[in-house]
Design a protein around this motif. Structure first.
Motif, PDB file in Angstrom:
ATOM      1  N   LEU A 161       0.802  -1.222   0.000  1.00  0.00           N
ATOM      2  CA  LEU A 161       0.000   0.000   0.000  1.00  0.00           C
ATOM      3  C   LEU A 161       0.839   1.278   0.000  1.00  0.00           C
ATOM      4  N   PRO A 162       1.877   1.417   0.832  1.00  0.00           N
ATOM      5  CA  PRO A 162       2.658   2.664   0.781  1.00  0.00           C
ATOM      6  C   PRO A 162       3.263   2.932  -0.592  1.00  0.00           C
ATOM      7  N   HIS A 163       3.676   1.886  -1.303  1.00  0.00           N
ATOM      8  CA  HIS A 163       4.210   2.080  -2.656  1.00  0.00           C
ATOM      9  C   HIS A 163       3.112   2.578  -3.592  1.00  0.00           C
ATOM     10  N   GLU A 197       8.510  -1.404  -8.332  1.00  0.00           N
ATOM     11  CA  GLU A 197       8.568  -2.089  -7.039  1.00  0.00           C
ATOM     12  C   GLU A 197       7.299  -2.902  -6.808  1.00  0.00           C
ATOM     13  N   ILE A 198       6.165  -2.299  -7.128  1.00  0.00           N
ATOM     14  CA  ILE A 198       4.877  -2.972  -6.931  1.00  0.00           C
ATOM     15  C   ILE A 198       4.772  -4.201  -7.819  1.00  0.00           C
ATOM     16  N   PHE A 199       5.078  -4.028  -9.103  1.00  0.00           N
ATOM     17  CA  PHE A 199       4.921  -5.127 -10.049  1.00  0.00           C
ATOM     18  C   PHE A 199       5.954  -6.229  -9.831  1.00  0.00           C
ATOM     19  N   GLY A 200       7.043  -5.891  -9.132  1.00  0.00           N
ATOM     20  CA  GLY A 200       8.036  -6.921  -8.837  1.00  0.00           C
ATOM     21  C   GLY A 200       7.480  -8.028  -7.968  1.00  0.00           C
ATOM     22  N   ASP A 233      -1.326  -6.189  -9.838  1.00  0.00           N
ATOM     23  CA  ASP A 233      -1.909  -5.204  -8.923  1.00  0.00           C
ATOM     24  C   ASP A 233      -2.793  -4.210  -9.684  1.00  0.00           C
ATOM     25  N   VAL A 234      -4.067  -4.144  -9.296  1.00  0.00           N
ATOM     26  CA  VAL A 234      -5.040  -3.331 -10.032  1.00  0.00           C
ATOM     27  C   VAL A 234      -4.724  -1.848  -9.921  1.00  0.00           C
ATOM     28  N   SER A 235      -4.461  -1.377  -8.712  1.00  0.00           N
ATOM     29  CA  SER A 235      -4.197   0.053  -8.537  1.00  0.00           C
ATOM     30  C   SER A 235      -2.955   0.481  -9.305  1.00  0.00           C
ATOM     31  N   GLY A 236      -1.905  -0.328  -9.231  1.00  0.00           N
ATOM     32  CA  GLY A 236      -0.687  -0.006  -9.957  1.00  0.00           C
ATOM     33  C   GLY A 236      -0.906   0.038 -11.457  1.00  0.00           C
TER      34      GLY A 236
END
Length: 619
Positions: A429-431, A453-456, A461-464
Motif C-alpha cells: 500500500l505505501p508504494h 517495485e509494486i509489479f516486482g 496489482d489493479v491500482s498499480g
C-alpha cells in the motif's frame, strides 16, 4: 591369533583399569546433568541454547573422561599393593579412578555453560550490559509463531506481536518497522540478516506463543541483525492467561533496556492493551485478526461484531472503539457512506473521550472529517494531533498524504507518502500511495519507479496498473492506455470493490469519450447502472460514465446524489477520471458544496487536453 590375543589383552587391561565402570558412571551422571539442565533453564532465565550446550558438552566429555580414567590408573600398582596390605588408601584411589574424571568433565560443562551465559556478547545478556553505542536505533517485531495445537489461536500470537509493536512505537527516535511490513515475513524461511536488510532495521524481535487450558508459554528473543548475537532472550513458562498484559510490558521494557539506556530514559511506556479484561482483550484480538484478513463486506462486519462484543465486556476499551471505527470506515467503501460513517465517527470520538492521547483515534477522526464531513480544517488539526502523540504511525502518513493532495498541496503530499513508504518499506500500500502522489504531482518517472517495485511482487496489482495506464494516457500513448484499462476490466469482471474494476469501468468510459468512442462509453455507462441496481456503486463513478456517454444532465443529477450520500468526493476530485466532468460549469457548484470552492479554478484547468463533454449519444 596374535590379533585376538592382543584384543583380549587390551580388554583385560581396560577391565583392570576399570574403564568400563568409569564409562557407566559417567553416562549415569551425564544423564542426570542433562535432566537438571532441561528442568532449571527456564526458571533460572537461562538462554534457550543452554540445555543443548550441556548435552553437547557431556557428549564431548566422554572420551576425555575415558582418557582421564586411564591416566588416573598409572599408579595403580602402588594402590594394589596398599590394598593387599589391607590399607584403605587403595580403595580410595580406586574410587577416585572412577569419579575424578567424571566430576572434572561435569565441572567443565557447568562452568562453561555459566560462563557463556554471562558473556557480554551472548544471548541472554543482561540489559544493563549492552554498551550505549547509540548505533541501535531500529527494530522489527516479526510475527510470533503460534505453536498451540489449536490453529484458532493464531489471532492471539498475531495480537501479541501487534501489541508489542505498538508499545515500542511510542519511543521517540526508535524506528519500528510497520505492521504490514513485518507481517509480510510471516512464515518466511529467509534468514534474519536478509529480513533485517529488507526492513531496514538493525534488530529483530521474534518469538513463539503456546496457549492451552488458560495457560501461556511465551518465548522471545532480541537478535542483532548484523552478527546474529542475542541481545536479550527469555521464556515465560506456564504463565496464567491473565498475566498476558504483564508479559507484554515486561518484554517491551526489556527490549528498550537492551537497545540502549537512552531509550529507557525516554520515560515509561504507555500501556498499549487499554483493558484488564482478558476475555474482552481476546475478542479484540479476534477482531483485529479478522480485520487484517481482507477488506470484504462480510469480513469487516464480522470484525465490527467482535469489537462490539469486546466493548460489551469493557465499555472503556479505547482500542476496541478505535478498531470499530476503522472497520466501519472501510465498510463505507462497500455500502452507502451514510450507513457506516456516522457509526465510525461515533466510535472514534468515544475512543478519544476515553483516551485523549490515542493516536489511532485522532487518525480515524481526521479521516472521517475529510472523507465524510468535508471539514477540511478539522481534518488537518486531528492529523497533526495524531502526529504529536505518535509521529511514527504510518497509517497517518498514508491518509494524510491523500488529504494533502485533495486540498492541493502536492509537494507536502509526496513528502508524507515518502515518509509512509520509509516506515513501511515492504508493504504494497505505501508504494501504491506514493505512486499516486508522484503521478498527481506530475513526476511520472518517479511514479514508474514505484510501480516497478509494486509489479516486482504483484504483477497483477489493479491500482498499480491503473496508475500506469494514466501515465501512458498523459504522455500521449492513448491506445496503449485504453488497451491496459481494458485488460484490467476483463481480468476481474465480477469485482465490486472501489479500488477494483468498478472504478476501471468509469475510467475506461472517460478515455473512450476523449477519443470519440461514445457508443463504447454508453455501453459502460449502462453496465455501471446495472451494477448500481444490484449492489452499491459510488454514484460519482456512474456519473463519469454517463458524462462520457454524452448525458451531462443525468451525470450531474447523479453527482447531486453523491453529495446527498456524502460520497468521497474530495479524493474523487483529484483523480484523473473526474476530468470528464470538470469541463462543465456545474462541477464548480459540486466543489462549493463539499467545501473545496477555493480550488475550483485549479481543478477546472487540470485537463486542458480533454474535449468538452459530448452532447449526443446519451443513454
Amino acid at each position: 591369533m596374535p590379533d585376538a590375543v592382543s584384543l583380549t589383552g587390551f580388554l583385560a587391561e581396560l577391565r583392570r583399569r576399570r574403564i568400563f565402570r568409569a564409562a557407566a558412571v559417567y553416562a549415569a551422571v551425564g544423564w542426570v546433568l542433562i535432566e537438571i539442565a532441561e528442568t532449571v533453564s527456564a526458571p533460572l532465565s537461562m538462554p534457550s541454547w543452554f540445555p543443548t550446550f550441556v548435552i553437547v558438552m557431556v557428549g564431548l566429555g566422554f572420551p576425555v573422561a575415558v582418557v582421564l580414567a586411564w591416566a588416573f590408573d598409572i599408579n595403580r600398582t602402588q594402590s594394589e599393593l596398599s590394598s593387599e596390605a589391607g590399607g584403605t588408601m587403595g580403595d580410595d584411589l580406586r574410587r577416585r579412578g572412577t569419579w575424578i574424571p567424571t566430576l572434572a568433565v561435569i565441572a567443565v560443562a557447568l562452568g562453561g555453560g555459566i560462563a557463556l551465559h554471562s558473556w557480554p556478547s551472548g544471548e541472554g545478556v543482561p540489559p544493563g550490559d549492552v554498551p550505549e553505542s547509540g548505533s541501535i536505533e531500529s527494530i522489527a517485531v516479526l510475527p510470533f509463531v503460534n505453536i498451540s495445537s489449536d490453529l484458532e489461536n493464531e489471532h492471539f500470537s498475531d495480537g501479541l506481536t501487534e501489541e508489542l509493536l505498538n508499545s515500542l512505537a511510542q519511543i521517540p527516535d526508535l524506528h519500528v518497522a510497520a505492521r504490514t511490513s513485518s507481517f509480510a515475513f510471516k512464515g518466511s524461511e529467509l534468514e534474519l540478516p536478509e529480513i533485517g536488510r529488507r526492513l531496514g532495521v538493525q534488530t529483530v524481535l521474534e518469538g513463539s506463543v503456546r496457549k492451552a487450558d488458560g495457560r501461556l508459554r511465551v518465548t522471545a528473543q532480541l537478535v542483532k541483525v548484523s552478527d546474529g548475537y542475542h541481545l536479550w532472550s527469555k521464556t515465560y513458562e506456564q504463565r496464567d492467561l491473565k498475566e498476558i498484559f504483564e508479559i507484554q510490558d515486561e518484554i517491551s521494557g526489556a527490549i528498550i533496556q537492551s537497545l540502549a539506556p537512552r531509550f529507557a530514559a525516554a520515560g515509561a511506556l504507555r500501556s498499549s492493551h487499554a483493558t484488564d479484561d482478558v476475555q474482552a482483550y481476546d475478542l479484540y484480538l479476534r477482531g483485529r485478526y479478522r480485520f487484517w484478513q481482507g477488506s470484504t463486506e462480510v469480513g469487516l462486519r464480522e470484525a465490527a461484531e467482535l469489537y462490539e462484543e469486546a466493548l460489551e465486556l469493557d465499555p472503556r476499551f479505547s482500542l476496541a472503539w478505535a478498531g470499530l471505527s476503522d472497520a466501519y470506515m472501510l465498510l463505507a467503501n462497500l455500502v452507502p457512506p451514510g450507513e457506516a460513517m456516522p457509526r465510525a465517527k461515533e466510535a472514534a470520538q468515544k475512543a478519544l473521550e476515553i483516551d485523549p492521547r490515542l493516536a489511532e483515534g485522532f487518525v480515524a477522526l481526521a479521516s472521517i472529517n475529510w472523507l465524510y464531513d468535508w471539514d477540511w480544517g478539522a481534518a488537518d488539526q486531528n492529523y497533526r494531533l495524531s502526529f504529536s502523540v505518535n509521529p511514527l504511525l504510518h497509517t497517518r502518513c498514508i491518509c494524510y498524504a491523500w488529504y494533502l493532495a485533495t486540498v492541493g498541496n502536492q509537494d507536502a503530499a509526496v513528502l508524507e507518502a515518502e515518509r509512509a513508504r520509509q516506515m513501511d518499506p515492504v508493504a504494497r500500500l505505501p508504494h501504491v500511495i506514493l505512486a499516486w502522489m508522484y503521478y498527481l504531482a506530475g513526476r511520472y518517472d518517479d511514479a514508474r519507479s514505484e510501480l516497478s517495485e509494486i509489479f516486482g511482487t504483484s504483477p497483477a496489482d489493479v491500482s498499480g496498473r491503473r496508475i500506469a495506464s494514466w501515465i501512458l494516457w498523459d504522455e500521449g500513448h492513448r491506445e496503449e492506455a485504453i488497451a491496459e484499462m481494458h485488460r484490467i476490466r476483463d481480468d476481474s469482471p465480477g469485482h465490486f470493490e472501489a479500488e477494483g474494476p468498478t472504478i476501471a469501468l468509469a475510467e475506461l468510459a472517460s478515455m473512450y469519450s476523449a477519443t470519440g468512442r461514445i457508443a463504447d462509453a454508453s455501453r459502460l455507462a449502462e453496465a455501471l447502472r446495472r451494477r448500481a441496481e444490484s449492489g452499491y456503486v459510488p454514484p460519482e463513478y456512474v456519473a463519469v460514465a454517463e458524462a462520457a456517454a454524452g448525458d451531462a444532465d443525468r451525470a450531474f443529477t447523479r453527482m447531486r446524489e453523491a453529495v446527498d450520500n456524502r460520497s468521497n468526493l474530495g479524493q474523487f476530485s483529484v483523480l484523473p477520471l473526474s476530468r470528464v466532468l470538470r469541463q462543465d460549469p456545474r462541477y464548480r457548484e459540486i466543489l462549493e458544496l463539499i467545501g473545496l470552492g477555493s480550488r475550483a479554478s485549479d481543478l477546472m484547468r487540470a485537463a486542458p487536453s480533454l474535449p468538452p463533454i459530448p452532447t449526443t449519444g446519451g443513454g
